[in-house]
Design an enzyme around this catalytic site. Structure first.
Site, mmCIF file in Angstrom:
data_model
loop_
_atom_site.group_PDB
_atom_site.id
_atom_site.type_symbol
_atom_site.label_atom_id
_atom_site.label_comp_id
_atom_site.label_asym_id
_atom_site.label_seq_id
_atom_site.Cartn_x
_atom_site.Cartn_y
_atom_site.Cartn_z
ATOM 1 N NE ARG A 61 16.986 27.339 29.994
ATOM 2 C CZ ARG A 61 16.963 28.572 29.492
ATOM 3 N NH1 ARG A 61 17.837 28.941 28.575
ATOM 4 N NH2 ARG A 61 16.056 29.421 29.903
ATOM 5 C CG ASP A 75 16.487 37.510 30.809
ATOM 6 O OD1 ASP A 75 16.231 36.406 31.335
ATOM 7 O OD2 ASP A 75 16.155 37.798 29.650
ATOM 8 N NE ARG A 104 20.875 33.526 34.367
ATOM 9 C CZ ARG A 104 20.378 34.053 33.258
ATOM 10 N NH1 ARG A 104 19.245 34.726 33.285
ATOM 11 N NH2 ARG A 104 21.026 33.920 32.109
HETATM 12 C C1 S3P Z 1 12.652 35.623 26.494
HETATM 13 C C2 S3P Z 1 11.847 35.384 27.566
HETATM 14 C C3 S3P Z 1 12.359 35.133 28.941
HETATM 15 C C4 S3P Z 1 13.829 35.506 29.079
HETATM 16 C C5 S3P Z 1 14.653 35.079 27.910
HETATM 17 C C6 S3P Z 1 14.125 35.680 26.614
HETATM 18 C C7 S3P Z 1 12.026 35.873 25.184
HETATM 19 O O1 S3P Z 1 12.203 33.773 29.245
HETATM 20 O O2 S3P Z 1 14.369 34.957 30.265
HETATM 21 O O3 S3P Z 1 16.002 35.491 28.080
HETATM 22 O O4 S3P Z 1 12.716 36.377 24.271
HETATM 23 O O5 S3P Z 1 10.837 35.585 25.039
HETATM 24 P P1 S3P Z 1 10.828 33.228 29.911
HETATM 25 O O6 S3P Z 1 9.746 33.819 29.132
HETATM 26 O O7 S3P Z 1 10.875 31.737 29.797
HETATM 27 O O8 S3P Z 1 10.889 33.709 31.327
#
Ligand code: S3P
Length: 444
Positions: A132, A325, A356
């Site tokens: 990632r 999500d 996804r």
């Molecule tokens: C999260 C932010 C999101 C989300 C992840 C949890 C967090 O990611 O997809 O499951 O706890 O700040 P992004 O902020 O990179 O989109």
């Protein structure tokens, strides 16, 4: 360990077709809030007591990382955790690398939090996390004076080296990401002067809320959020609501399964997370919100969902970060809806625990649904799901979404590579089974 990984990657869900979801349940605690409770509790002065903590592998990876840095943490036991805070400068260098497993939130937030600690530390993760993108955090952190090495591709391991000090910055984020925003605000706690981040669209604000809960001022000017370095966190008690991202599978399942009537208790209703409710309602879902209240600085409510005939829609782009999500589950809703659903502006979905967009398109096609991936979204034609075998690619949310799809399918759905459901939703199969999903788990 390698052998174990291989074995558990064979975990498979088999879900018989049909059935309804009926009952009254509480899904596990919010993952984002659970991570942050450990981080802020560890850096606080005093003892932080957490209730409703998510005992899933991702939040446990964060917990272990802080234990490895010398923080005394009791539990978790039935969702209760007691953290003996060490103060802003009390963390100790760990003996080895911090292994954050599958958890992007742990890695990106820790990168910020550890950039100004004054000791060297290496962050590693599993195969998915090691693919990632991490430049989105290491580049702005470098502007603040941090020294962090990645692989040439900009991926983990992250080697964070001690520096003389960080300086505040004023950063305009190219992607709407709560992880990037939180990473920079956490680094900002240790930086000289003010650190400001501007987001292109609102993203989840748990970091800002919890910082304030721990007595730390977070400044706000339109889309900008800022902190001043050098302050302190004061321990507090945290009541973690049920995770709306986990509730989403049940909201979709009960909507698509005829005869369903399901109550979900104490669900987090933070307005930066409720896109799934907006989108499902636009599709015609029947969701009632009751007993709206506040728990530990976050809005919560009980949700009642009953089956409804869904219709395809064009998903408003401003809802994408608010439901980021929930798209695997929403794609299943779209597959069961009448007409076409179009998603755009969601290229971020390609860099989650799996791609996804592609993985869901492949799985839906294997189940007889017309699903056309586009660079930044997907076009799904509602139809009749049939039985078949799909691969979750080790992505927890893909596995749970396809499990719910069986409620509307004409044959059994088998889902491969489901072990990572434990990262966010331990006990998913049991809880879903208790309200009517006919799921069995095999380790073959
Ligand atoms: C999260 C932010 C999101 C989300 C992840 C949890 C967090 O990611 O997809 O499951 O706890 O700040 P992004 O902020 O990179 O989109």
């Amino acid at each position: 360990m390698k052998g174990m990984d291989k074995l558990s990657s064979k975990l498979q869900f088999s879900v018989s077709p049909g059935g309804s979801l009926i009952g009254d349940v509480r899904v596990p605690g919010d993952k984002s809030i659970s991570h942050r409770s450990i981080m802020f509790g560890s850096l606080a002065q005093g003892v932080t007591r957490v209730e409703g903590f998510l005992q899933g592998e991702d939040a446990l990876a964060t917990l272990q990382a802080f234990r490895d840095m010398g923080v005394e943490i009791e539990g978790p036991s039935e969702g209760r955790v007691i953290i003996h805070g060490v103060g802003m400068h009390g963390l100790q260098a760990p003996d080895g690398p911090l292994d954050l497993g599958n958890s992007g939130t742990s890695m990106r937030l820790l990168a910020g939090l550890l950039a100004g600690q004054g000791f060297e530390v290496t962050l590693i993760g599993d195969e998915s996390l090691s693919r990632r993108p991490m430049k989105r955090v290491t580049e702005p952190l470098a502007l603040m004076g941090a020294e962090i090495n990645t692989t040439p591709k900009g991926t983990a391991p992250l080697v964070i080296r001690p520096v003389d000090g960080l300086r505040g910055c004023d950063y305009r984020m190219p992607v709407a990401s709560a992880q990037v925003k939180s990473c920079l605000l956490l680094a900002g706690l240790y930086a000289q002067g003010e650190t400001w981040v501007t987001e292109p669209a609102p993203t989840r604000d748990h970091t800002e809320r919890m910082l304030r809960g721990f007595g730390y001022e977070v400044m706000q000017e339109g889309p900008r959020r800022g902190v001043r370095g050098g302050g302190a966190l004061i321990a507090c008690d945290i009541d973690v609501p049920a995770d709306i991202s986990s509730a989403a599978f049940f909201l979709v399942g009960a909507s698509i399964a005829a005869g369903s009537d399901l109550v979900l208790r104490h669900v987090g209703m933070n307005p930066t997370r409720d896109g799934v409710l907006t989108i499902l309602r636009l599709m015609g879902a029947d969701i009632e919100v009751a007993k709206e209240r506040e728990a530990g600085g976050e809005p919560v409510a009980d949700l009642r969902v009953r089956s409804a005939q869904l219709k395809g829609i064009r998903i408003p782009e401003d809802q994408v970060p608010l439901a980021i999500d929930e798209f695997p589950a929403l794609f299943v809703a779209a597959a069961c809806a009448e007409g076409e659903t179009v998603l755009t502006g969601a290229e971020e979905l390609r860099v989650k625990e799996s791609d996804r967009i592609q993985v869901m398109a492949d799985g839906l096609q294997a189940l007889g649904i017309e699903a056309r991936p586009t660079p930044d979204g997907i076009v799904i034609q509602g139809g009749q799901l049939r039985g078949g075998r799909v691969d979750s690619h080790g992505d927890h949310r893909i596995a749970m979404a396809f499990a719910m799809a069986a409620l509307c399918a004409s044959g059994e759905i088998r889902i491969d590579d489901c072990a990572n459901v434990n990262t966010s939703f331990p006990g998913f199969a049991e809880l879903a089974g208790s309200v009517g999903l006919q799921v069995s788990v095999q380790n073959d």
